[in-house]
Design a protein around this motif. Structure first.
Motif, mmCIF file in Angstrom:
data_model
loop_
_atom_site.group_PDB
_atom_site.id
_atom_site.type_symbol
_atom_site.label_atom_id
_atom_site.label_comp_id
_atom_site.label_asym_id
_atom_site.label_seq_id
_atom_site.Cartn_x
_atom_site.Cartn_y
_atom_site.Cartn_z
ATOM 1 N N ARG A 365 19.890 -61.622 100.744
ATOM 2 C CA ARG A 365 20.925 -62.287 101.549
ATOM 3 C C ARG A 365 20.974 -61.853 103.014
ATOM 4 N NH1 ARG A 365 26.469 -63.408 99.069
ATOM 5 N NH2 ARG A 365 26.256 -64.891 100.779
ATOM 6 N N VAL A 366 20.290 -60.755 103.350
ATOM 7 C CA VAL A 366 20.461 -60.230 104.718
ATOM 8 C C VAL A 366 19.929 -61.164 105.815
ATOM 9 C CG1 VAL A 366 20.685 -57.767 104.199
ATOM 10 C CG2 VAL A 366 18.413 -58.773 104.480
ATOM 11 N N THR A 367 19.066 -62.132 105.433
ATOM 12 C CA THR A 367 18.570 -63.048 106.473
ATOM 13 C C THR A 367 19.492 -64.269 106.639
ATOM 14 O OG1 THR A 367 17.139 -64.036 104.840
ATOM 15 C CG2 THR A 367 16.111 -62.442 106.297
ATOM 16 N N ARG A 372 26.580 -59.600 106.582
ATOM 17 C CA ARG A 372 26.495 -58.167 106.907
ATOM 18 C C ARG A 372 26.853 -57.413 105.638
ATOM 19 N NH1 ARG A 372 28.898 -55.630 111.777
ATOM 20 N NH2 ARG A 372 26.840 -54.678 111.890
ATOM 21 N N VAL A 373 26.082 -56.383 105.322
ATOM 22 C CA VAL A 373 26.349 -55.625 104.093
ATOM 23 C C VAL A 373 27.647 -54.842 104.268
ATOM 24 C CG1 VAL A 373 25.459 -53.865 102.527
ATOM 25 C CG2 VAL A 373 23.880 -55.457 103.642
ATOM 26 N N GLU A 374 28.494 -54.967 103.211
ATOM 27 C CA GLU A 374 29.764 -54.221 103.273
ATOM 28 C C GLU A 374 29.483 -52.740 103.061
ATOM 29 O OE1 GLU A 374 32.922 -55.488 103.558
ATOM 30 O OE2 GLU A 374 32.037 -57.449 103.981
ATOM 31 N N GLY A 387 21.046 -61.293 113.597
ATOM 32 C CA GLY A 387 19.744 -60.752 114.013
ATOM 33 C C GLY A 387 18.605 -61.127 113.072
ATOM 34 N N LEU A 388 18.800 -60.903 111.773
ATOM 35 C CA LEU A 388 17.701 -61.180 110.832
ATOM 36 C C LEU A 388 17.492 -62.690 110.634
ATOM 37 C CD1 LEU A 388 18.086 -58.350 108.174
ATOM 38 C CD2 LEU A 388 16.427 -58.517 110.016
ATOM 39 N N ALA A 389 18.559 -63.477 110.843
ATOM 40 C CA ALA A 389 18.400 -64.947 110.771
ATOM 41 C C ALA A 389 17.473 -65.381 111.912
ATOM 42 C CB ALA A 389 19.748 -65.638 110.883
HETATM 43 P P1 ADP Z 1 23.576 -57.197 112.288
HETATM 44 O O1 ADP Z 1 23.960 -57.734 113.607
HETATM 45 O O2 ADP Z 1 24.739 -56.974 111.377
HETATM 46 O O3 ADP Z 1 22.678 -56.009 112.376
HETATM 47 P P2 ADP Z 1 21.350 -58.536 111.059
HETATM 48 O O4 ADP Z 1 21.173 -59.964 110.690
HETATM 49 O O5 ADP Z 1 20.360 -57.926 111.964
HETATM 50 O O6 ADP Z 1 22.809 -58.406 111.598
HETATM 51 O O7 ADP Z 1 21.343 -57.723 109.714
HETATM 52 C C1 ADP Z 1 22.117 -58.173 108.624
HETATM 53 C C2 ADP Z 1 22.517 -57.002 107.769
HETATM 54 O O8 ADP Z 1 21.365 -56.436 107.147
HETATM 55 C C3 ADP Z 1 23.104 -55.858 108.555
HETATM 56 O O9 ADP Z 1 24.499 -56.009 108.739
HETATM 57 C C4 ADP Z 1 22.795 -54.668 107.684
HETATM 58 O O10 ADP Z 1 23.766 -54.543 106.701
HETATM 59 C C5 ADP Z 1 21.496 -55.029 107.023
HETATM 60 N N1 ADP Z 1 20.342 -54.402 107.672
HETATM 61 C C6 ADP Z 1 19.519 -54.945 108.568
HETATM 62 N N2 ADP Z 1 18.552 -54.073 108.942
HETATM 63 C C7 ADP Z 1 18.777 -52.953 108.241
HETATM 64 C C8 ADP Z 1 18.117 -51.666 108.153
HETATM 65 N N3 ADP Z 1 17.039 -51.397 108.879
HETATM 66 N N4 ADP Z 1 18.642 -50.752 107.312
HETATM 67 C C9 ADP Z 1 19.720 -51.026 106.568
HETATM 68 N N5 ADP Z 1 20.387 -52.204 106.602
HETATM 69 C C10 ADP Z 1 19.926 -53.142 107.415
#
Ligand code: ADP
Length: 426
Positions: A365-367, A372-374, A387-389
């Motif tokens: 789901r992170v993309t 954002r992970v709680e 960012g990841l999207a």
């Molecule tokens: P953000 O602006 O929250 O960093 P991203 O889309 O870049 O948004 O990342 C989404 C979520 O993925 C982050 O909120 C975080 O929880 C998790 N995440 C991304 N990169 C990492 C990493 N290198 N280590 C741990 N968690 C990560």
């Protein structure tokens, strides 16, 4: 079985009678020969009658017969009756199947191994412009769109191809091919005009709102900076309020910038040039090192000097996001390893950190946008969840894929795999 025994019994009786008659008349051999000739002609007549009946398709009642022949006729009659019933059932099923596929809202076309049309439903005739008489025609001669032809020939059938309908350019179709049986393929086309319209509306809305928010935000930020310059620190409440306001304005500006970037990635035409990735990575890592407390934690290993075809600005923003995340989500004293290397089929950028990691349920789901992970400390880590999207979109536009390997409390490795076809000479 009973009929066969009876037949043998009758034959033995006839043989006995013929033998008795032969002994009494003194012509045993002649008498047996006459009996055998009689039996032969009788069987020949029965075979002829049978052949005539079966030759006419075994229609109607079977001819009158006795002994084993009656038994044969009866069994064939039963077989034919069962066969007729099965055919009737099959015909009914085919009719029901055709009626249901005719009524389908999606177009369906059955293609053979030569891409020739075997069958099509009514919707296929309406939206793809096929005719009933097109049966046996090759589909690339009828749907001439280059995207469709390359999808048909070399496509990855897991995703559909989006095309305008050949009969009505305002209709947008999602065409998918499913392979089945021996070389047969089912082509399905779904009308996604409304969906695409809504998607365009969403994109336009996000783009317009983000654009409109940009100017007031810049003005607000400017005034806040001026007011902060005037602050003499006499009121701690004012000082902390202005700081908070400035922090929130900055966060909003990042959000708007990320949304605008995503919109551009979704709508902008792809442009490609040879990008010197090692130089780009060296620059990004240097910028990362300069980010205050992140000093000297980045270890860059350039195992390959590969340059790739792509859009430098887009690649810069994807790589910066990955590096930024690795720095954000790991302790200040933990290293971050950036590696650029080439394998047999791909050129890879791997960004590895030894931070908090991501749990297996969150990885897929992170993309997603805004995901954002709680977590306990998460609120303190600034971020937009976009960012990841952005990384995913940039990679998609470069035919590359993102792989995420992560173990909670151990760290994560985000790797971008570019196809070898993107390689260009330095
Ligand atoms: P953000 O602006 O929250 O960093 P991203 O889309 O870049 O948004 O990342 C989404 C979520 O993925 C982050 O909120 C975080 O929880 C998790 N995440 C991304 N990169 C990492 C990493 N290198 N280590 C741990 N968690 C990560």
């Amino acid at each position: 079985m009973a009929a066969r025994k009876k037949e043998v019994y009758v034959f033995l009786m006839q043989l006995l009678l013929a033998s008795l008659f032969g002994i009494l008349t003194g012509h045993l051999l002649l008498s047996i020969c006459i009996l055998l000739a009689f039996l032969y002609f009788r069987q020949a007549r029965e075979i002829h009658r049978f052949e005539k009946w079966i030759g006419h398709g075994g229609k109607g009642d079977y001819p009158k017969a006795t002994g084993i022949w009656e038994e044969i006729y009866y069994h064939i009659y039963l077989l034919k009756k069962t066969d007729k019933r099965r055919k009737k059932k099959l015909r009914r099923m085919i009719k029901q199947f055709r009626q249901s596929t005719e009524a389908l809202p999606d177009a369906a076309v059955v293609l053979n191994a030569n891409d020739q049309i075997e069958w099509s439903n009514k919707t296929a005739r309406d939206v793809l412009g096929l005719q009933l008489s097109d049966k046996g025609q090759r589909i690339p001669y009828l749907i001439r769109s280059p995207e469709f032809i390359s999808y048909l020939n070399y496509g990855n059938y897991t995703d559909p191809v989006i095309l305008p309908s050949p009969v009505n350019h305002r209709l947008i179709l999602a065409v998918r091919i499913v392979a089945y049986g021996s070389g047969l393929r089912l082509l399905l086309a779904q009308d996604v005009t409304q969906l695409k319209k809504m998607e365009t509306m969403r994109k336009d809305f996000v783009a317009n709102v983000s654009h409109e928010l940009r100017t007031p935000l810049t003005v607000l930020k400017g005034y806040l900076e001026t007011v902060q310059d005037l602050d003499d620190g006499s009121s701690p409440l004012f000082t902390s309020s202005f700081k908070e306001m400035q922090g929130q304005t900055e966060r909003m500006q990042h959000l708007v910038d990320d949304l605008l970037l995503l919109t551009r990635l979704e709508t902008k035409q792809k442009k490609s040039a040879c990008v010197n990735v090692p130089a780009l990575l060296s620059q990004i890592c240097k910028e990362g090192d300069a980010l205050g407390n992140a000093g000297r934690r980045i270890e860059l290993t350039l195992e390959s000097g590969a340059h790739i075809y792509g859009e430098e600005q887009e690649l810069r923003s994807a790589f910066t996001n990955l590096l930024g995340n690795a720095l954000k989500y790991s302790p200040d004293d933990a290293p971050v390893k950036v590696r650029w290397y080439q394998s047999a089929a791909t050129i890879v950028l791997a960004v590895e950190d030894f931070g908090e990691g991501i749990s297996p349920i969150d990885i897929p789901r992170v993309t997603e946008r805004f995901y954002r992970v709680e977590g306990k400390h998460r609120k303190k880590v600034p971020g937009t969840g976009l960012g990841l999207a952005i990384v995913k979109h940039v990679l998609m536009r470069h035919d590359a894929r993102l792989e995420i390997a992560s173990t909670p409390r151990k760290g994560s490795c985000f790797s971008c795999h570019f196809p070898i076809q993107r390689l260009c000479k330095p």
